[in-house]
Design a protein around this motif. Structure first.
Motif: not given
Length: 300
Positions: A160-161, A183-184, A207-208, A225-226
């Motif tokens: 999650y984070c 956004s983990c 995510g990154f 890849i979003d």
């Protein structure tokens, strides 16, 4: 009770990319963080008519669910340094949820303690918490767990984070993880190298983003890849896409100014709008190998 507007949430998986190629990186940043999702969820629609409250100390804003439990939707003291303990109950009501972006841009907090009563986390709860070093989960929580300060679901299947200020320069995602939350790894300031294991198939939105990654290797299992997944990774200079990648969505590598050359796998069929826009030197394609890939303003 009081009237208050909900905190602006970071863009999620449904957000579109920058509308024009003439936008500067700074303008794009403002657009993406302020833009609303194209469609509101039922929950968001309902929340507009719900009564809102603050805790006695003013630290949290919350709403009461139909079952009488509490969901916190905003942390009001973004500049308060140190550890923040999320209460297990408010006015005798159990706290069961933190809504989307609850701690967004709480730049000074260094650690967060989540209560045993918590059963649900929205997206990007800790987005922009650039000083966050660790997340702890109280004993007895059946939905989430913390390992070395990193937050997972209790079954270990979702990361999650990863705290943005965690000191490690390299991290290996456990093989038990098959999902990364939006956004983990955002704002991870010390993380330089990352290998994505073959248990992961999708890199989520943001995510990154804003991380200090320099190199990343994707397993062949990664197919998508979003949007904005690696946006504003200004130090990213080398990425191995693997051999299974099918789609790169909009603005996935926006403003990655150190990324000057990439090799696209033959499996790729689509590169979204402005996927590599905003860098100081436009990324160049190589090894396309006639893969029938569709590019949208790739070098804009």
């Amino acid at each position: 009770a009081y009237a208050e507007t909900d905190v602006t949430e970071p863009p999620t998986e449904t957000e579109t990319a920058a509308e024009t190629v003439e936008e500067t990186t700074e303008e794009a940043a403002e657009t993406e963080t302020e833009a609303e999702t194209e469609e509101e969820t039922e929950e968001e629609t309902e929340e507009t008519t719900e009564e809102k409250f603050k805790t006695e100390d003013g630290m949290f804003s919350y709403k009461i669910n139909e079952d009488g439990s509490v969901r916190i939707f905003n942390y009001n003291v973004t500049g308060f340094p140190g550890e923040v303990v999320v209460p297990s109950e408010i006015d005798g009501r159990p706290v069961t949820k933190l809504s989307n972006a609850t701690f967004m841009n709480a730049f000074a907090i260094t650690s967060v303690v989540l209560p045993a009563s918590l059963t649900e986390l929205g997206d990007s709860v800790f987005f922009g918490c650039s000083s966050l070093e660790s997340i702890r989960v109280e004993e007895g929580n059946t939905a989430y767990k913390s390992e070395d300060g990193i937050l997972f679901t209790a079954d270990g299947k979702t990361l999650y984070c990863y705290p943005a200020a965690k000191a490690d320069t390299q991290y290996t995602i456990p093989d038990t993880v098959n999902k990364l939350s939006p956004s983990c790894f955002a704002y991870a300031e010390n993380l330089k190298h990352m290998n994505i294991p073959d248990s992961i198939g999708f890199i989520p939105g943001w995510g990154f983003a804003y991380s200090s990654l320099e190199t990343i290797t994707l397993a062949d299992s990664v197919t998508e890849i979003d949007d904005y997944a690696f946006a504003y990774c200004k130090s990213l200079k080398d990425i191995d896409f693997g051999e299974g990648l099918v789609q790169i969505y909009n603005a996935s590598f926006l403003a990655c100014e150190s990324l000057t050359e990439i090799t696209i796998p033959a499996s790729l069929t689509r590169v979204g709008q402005y996927a590599f826009a905003g860098g100081s030197v436009a990324a160049r394609l190589s090894n396309v190998q006639g893969n029938n890939c569709t590019y949208y303003h790739f070098n804009e």
